[in-house]
Motif scaffolding. Structure first.
Motif, short mmCIF file in Angstrom:
data_model
loop_
_atom_site.label_atom_id
_atom_site.label_comp_id
_atom_site.label_asym_id
_atom_site.label_seq_id
_atom_site.Cartn_x
_atom_site.Cartn_y
_atom_site.Cartn_z
N LYS A 1 -50.79 54.88 -55.16
CA LYS A 1 -51.59 54.07 -56.08
C LYS A 1 -50.77 52.87 -56.57
O LYS A 1 -51.25 51.73 -56.60
N GLU A 2 -49.50 53.12 -56.92
CA GLU A 2 -48.63 52.05 -57.42
C GLU A 2 -48.33 51.02 -56.33
O GLU A 2 -48.30 49.81 -56.57
N PHE A 3 -48.11 51.50 -55.08
CA PHE A 3 -47.81 50.60 -53.97
C PHE A 3 -49.03 49.73 -53.64
O PHE A 3 -48.90 48.51 -53.45
N LEU A 4 -50.20 50.36 -53.58
CA LEU A 4 -51.42 49.60 -53.28
C LEU A 4 -51.70 48.57 -54.37
O LEU A 4 -52.14 47.45 -54.09
N ASP A 5 -51.41 48.94 -55.61
CA ASP A 5 -51.61 48.02 -56.73
C ASP A 5 -50.69 46.78 -56.57
O ASP A 5 -51.10 45.65 -56.82
N ALA A 6 -49.46 47.03 -56.09
CA ALA A 6 -48.48 45.94 -55.92
C ALA A 6 -48.90 44.98 -54.81
O ALA A 6 -48.75 43.76 -54.94
N ILE A 7 -49.43 45.52 -53.69
CA ILE A 7 -49.79 44.63 -52.56
C ILE A 7 -51.18 44.02 -52.72
O ILE A 7 -51.53 43.09 -52.00
N ARG B 1 -52.16 42.54 -55.43
CA ARG B 1 -52.07 41.37 -56.32
C ARG B 1 -52.07 40.08 -55.48
O ARG B 1 -51.55 40.08 -54.36
N PRO B 2 -52.59 38.99 -56.01
CA PRO B 2 -52.70 37.76 -55.20
C PRO B 2 -51.35 37.07 -54.97
O PRO B 2 -51.22 36.25 -54.07
N TYR B 3 -50.34 37.38 -55.77
CA TYR B 3 -49.02 36.76 -55.58
C TYR B 3 -47.94 37.71 -56.08
O TYR B 3 -48.23 38.75 -56.69
N GLY B 4 -46.69 37.35 -55.81
CA GLY B 4 -45.57 38.19 -56.20
C GLY B 4 -44.84 38.72 -54.97
O GLY B 4 -45.27 38.48 -53.83
N MET B 5 -43.75 39.45 -55.19
CA MET B 5 -42.94 39.95 -54.08
C MET B 5 -42.88 41.48 -54.11
O MET B 5 -42.71 42.09 -55.16
N VAL B 6 -43.06 42.09 -52.94
CA VAL B 6 -42.90 43.55 -52.77
C VAL B 6 -41.78 43.77 -51.76
O VAL B 6 -41.86 43.27 -50.63
N LEU B 7 -40.74 44.50 -52.17
CA LEU B 7 -39.59 44.74 -51.28
C LEU B 7 -39.56 46.20 -50.85
O LEU B 7 -39.76 47.11 -51.66
N VAL B 8 -39.30 46.42 -49.55
CA VAL B 8 -39.12 47.78 -49.01
C VAL B 8 -37.66 47.90 -48.60
O VAL B 8 -37.17 47.08 -47.82
N THR B 9 -36.96 48.89 -49.13
CA THR B 9 -35.53 49.00 -48.87
C THR B 9 -35.18 50.33 -48.22
O THR B 9 -35.92 51.31 -48.32
N GLY B 10 -34.02 50.35 -47.58
CA GLY B 10 -33.54 51.56 -46.92
C GLY B 10 -32.66 51.19 -45.75
O GLY B 10 -32.64 50.03 -45.32
N PRO B 11 -31.93 52.16 -45.18
CA PRO B 11 -31.04 51.86 -44.05
C PRO B 11 -31.82 51.61 -42.76
O PRO B 11 -33.04 51.82 -42.70
N THR B 12 -31.12 51.18 -41.72
CA THR B 12 -31.74 50.98 -40.41
C THR B 12 -32.36 52.29 -39.92
O THR B 12 -31.73 53.34 -40.03
N HIS C 1 -48.16 33.05 -53.71
CA HIS C 1 -48.20 33.75 -52.42
C HIS C 1 -47.73 35.19 -52.58
O HIS C 1 -46.85 35.46 -53.40
N LEU C 2 -48.30 36.07 -51.77
CA LEU C 2 -47.80 37.46 -51.73
C LEU C 2 -46.72 37.52 -50.66
O LEU C 2 -46.97 37.16 -49.49
N VAL C 3 -45.52 37.93 -51.04
CA VAL C 3 -44.39 37.98 -50.10
C VAL C 3 -43.95 39.44 -49.91
O VAL C 3 -43.67 40.14 -50.90
N LEU C 4 -43.92 39.89 -48.67
CA LEU C 4 -43.43 41.24 -48.33
C LEU C 4 -42.12 41.08 -47.57
O LEU C 4 -42.02 40.22 -46.69
N SER C 5 -41.13 41.90 -47.88
CA SER C 5 -39.87 41.80 -47.14
C SER C 5 -39.08 43.10 -47.25
O SER C 5 -39.47 44.02 -47.99
N THR C 6 -37.95 43.17 -46.51
CA THR C 6 -37.07 44.34 -46.57
C THR C 6 -35.69 43.91 -47.01
O THR C 6 -35.31 42.73 -46.91
N LEU C 7 -34.93 44.88 -47.49
CA LEU C 7 -33.58 44.63 -47.98
C LEU C 7 -32.77 45.91 -47.72
O LEU C 7 -33.32 47.01 -47.80
N HIS C 8 -31.50 45.77 -47.39
CA HIS C 8 -30.67 46.96 -47.15
C HIS C 8 -29.97 47.38 -48.44
O HIS C 8 -28.92 46.84 -48.78
N THR C 9 -30.58 48.31 -49.17
CA THR C 9 -29.93 48.88 -50.35
C THR C 9 -30.16 50.40 -50.34
O THR C 9 -31.00 50.89 -49.58
N LEU D 1 -40.95 39.74 -58.87
CA LEU D 1 -41.09 41.08 -58.27
C LEU D 1 -42.30 41.85 -58.80
O LEU D 1 -42.47 41.97 -60.01
N ASN D 2 -43.10 42.38 -57.87
CA ASN D 2 -44.20 43.28 -58.24
C ASN D 2 -43.72 44.73 -58.24
O ASN D 2 -44.00 45.50 -59.15
#
Length: 568
Positions: A307-313, A315-326, A412-420, A444-445
């Motif tokens: 529910k929280e993830f769907l709410d974040a994506i 939204r009409p603008y903001g950034m959603v980051l997905v993190t984790g190792p390779t 703009h809605l921005v989706l991206s990944t980060l290594h943390t 950040l959303n």
């Protein structure tokens, strides 16, 4: 017959009455045959039981290990019948078929085989364990058999020049790579990987060895050791299929293989060739779009997290980051988000390195660092392309992060990944890159962190009793201990005796609540941010993994091994 067999064994003083009662109690709980249970509990040796049955029914006993059954005889009884009645055809003589079984009194099985085959059935006795092993051995679905592949193949058929790197001739390599046995072997390696559900194939040369390994459910298994003399021919064949330069053996190369499998199905292999000390290592990533899980409800999100993830994506603008190792499934999560957002009304552009799957309706751009097309350059270009939703493969530097943040702030809605390592640690990573705290809180959303745990095979997982302390050490609350059943891996044909089948994602979703924004502006530590997030309802990776253990989806060791403990 099971009750009578027990009585006969007691009468012959082969077992005691107490041993029989113990086996009957076990039979009442778990089912199974009395003979097998007596052997399992050590009351009687398997060979003694087989000898007794042989004498009792006046039929010969047989050791199946000493037999090599003719494939034509095996075909007379289908696999399903052999497994149902635990019978193995051994031989045929005229109009009679000799069948091995552990219970010669099983008239139903004998009649079934007689009706199915049209032969008169003669029974011989074999132990249950020997029958199980024989059925597995004879009826197993075979992968590529190296001996079978190399039949009729001798050294003269492939002109592979032995020697060190620069002495190899590109023309000779091309010719040897095109030889029938090499082509057949490479095709079978690729097809076997698809059949076994591998995610990667590793073809590895060593000084005196050459091996092929498959990564299945995140773990590497050795599947084959082709002859050393075929090393260069196999690697060249893979390079030719990937349209790479076979004469270049000193630099890494990347390519792609597209395989047509019939019925309109295609499979892509992303190929990476890297020079090592004893030759080139080839790693192929299997990209099967038909197996790509884009349904978010099946990825592993808990209800509140989804529910929280769907709410974040949404939204009409903001950034959603997905993190984790390779290899933690970040791309799959992002693709599932894009799949949900993919509508005619939105202009969606992605910058990826590499583009793993292509989707209709999404403008995907492949990065080329060598010509200056990197994430920052692509992101700048997207902002001049009237975008609504932008996906950047990875935020690697300040420049990309800065443009992404500005895009998120300008509608703009921005989706991206980060290594943390986790969601709270992502904030520190962005601040360390040079992004101002007020820009982080404004753009950040939500931040999502994820890991993959191997999923227990439903057909063979078995309950296990663990000490309370082990559960407490893992992170379970004292009041939870004893309220659920923990399972461990078993092993069956369905999962190739690995005990696991597939993987499940474990998530933590951290929306940037107002309470967290204040802490970020104040420059608090990651631990303080995590503590406050938990107070506000945030569930960590370890909490999510333990909930999968409670549901019997994975093992405690998988949960503990793939997530960090929640210590402050």
């Amino acid at each position: 017959m099971s009750g009578r067999l027990g009585e006969l064994l007691v009468r012959e003083n082969l077992i005691s009455l107490q041993q029989l009662k113990k086996a009957q109690e076990e039979q009442g709980r778990t089912g199974g045959r009395i003979g097998s249970l007596l052997v399992k509990q050590g009351s009687i040796a398997e060979s003694d039981l087989t000898s007794f049955l042989s004498k009792q029914y006046g039929v010969p006993a047989i050791s199946l290990k000493d037999f090599d059954v003719d494939p034509d005889v095996l075909k007379l009884i289908p696999k399903a019948t052999a497994e149902k009645h635990q019978v193995v055809p051994v031989n045929r003589a005229g109009s009679s078929l000799i069948v091995a079984m552990s219970d010669p009194s099983n008239i139903f099985a004998i009649d079934d085989v007689k009706f199915l085959t049209g032969y008169n059935v003669e029974v011989v006795v074999a132990s249950e364990q020997a029958l199980k092993e024989a059925i597995e051995r004879y009826y197993a679905e075979k992968g590529p058999d190296l001996d079978e592949i190399m039949t009729g193949f001798d050294d003269s058929e492939v002109a592979v020049v032995e020697g060190e790197g620069d002495d190899l001739n590109a023309v000779d390599l091309e010719n040897s790579a095109a030889e029938a046995p090499v082509v057949k072997l490479v095709n079978l390696i690729l097809l076997d990987a698809i059949k076994k559900g591998a995610s990667d194939i590793h073809v590895e040369p060593y000084e005196k060895d050459f091996r092929v390994r498959f990564r299945i459910d995140g773990v590497l298994y050795e599947v084959m050791k082709p002859p050393m003399k075929l090393r260069n021919a196999i690697i060249s064949r893979l390079k030719i299929m990937s349209e790479l330069d076979i004469s270049e053996r000193r630099l890494p190369q990347d390519g792609r293989i597209k395989l047509k499998l019939g019925k309109g199905k295609e499979m892509d292999f992303r190929v990476s060739v890297c020079p090592t000390l004893f030759g080139e290592k080839v790693v192929m990533r299997l990209l099967d779009k038909s197996n790509l899980q884009l349904d978010m409800t099946k990825l592993g999100f808990e209800e509140e997290q989804l529910k929280e993830f769907l709410d974040a994506i949404d939204r009409p603008y903001g950034m959603v980051l997905v993190t984790g190792p390779t290899g933690s499934g970040k791309t799959t999560t992002l693709y599932s988000a894009l799949s949900k957002l993919n509508e005619v009304a939105w202009n969606i552009s992605t910058a990826e390195d590499p583009v793993e799957f292509n989707f209709y309706g999404i403008n995907q751009v492949q990065m080329h660092e060598d010509i200056g097309l990197n994430f920052a350059a692509a992101l700048r270009s997207f902002l001049r392309q009237d975008p609504d939703i932008i996906m950047v493969g990875e935020i690697r530097d300040f420049e990309t992060a800065e443009i992404g943040v500005k895009a998120a702030l300008t509608g703009h809605l921005v989706l991206s990944t980060l290594h943390t390592n986790d969601a709270p640690g992502t904030v520190s990573r962005l601040l360390n890159m040079g992004i101002e705290p007020f820009l982080v809180t404004a753009s950040l959303n939500a931040i999502v962190a994820q890991r993959l745990c191997r999923r227990l095979c439903n057909d063979c997982k078995k309950p296990v009793q663990l000490e309370d302390q082990a559960l407490l050490d893992a992170g379970f609350a004292p009041e939870e201990v004893g309220t659920f059943q923990v399972f461990e891996k078993g092993g069956c044909k369905n999962c190739n005796d690995r005990g696991f089948k597939g993987r499940v994602a474990v998530y933590e979703v951290m929306p940037i609540w107002d309470g967290l924004k204040e802490l970020i502006i104040q420059g608090c530590s990651t631990a303080e941010l995590k503590q406050e997030a938990i107070r506000l309802g945030f569930r960590t990776l370890r909490m999510s993994a333990l909930s999968k253990v409670k549901l019997g989806v994975t093992t405690l060791s998988e949960a503990v091994g793939n997530t960090a403990p929640d210590k402050f």
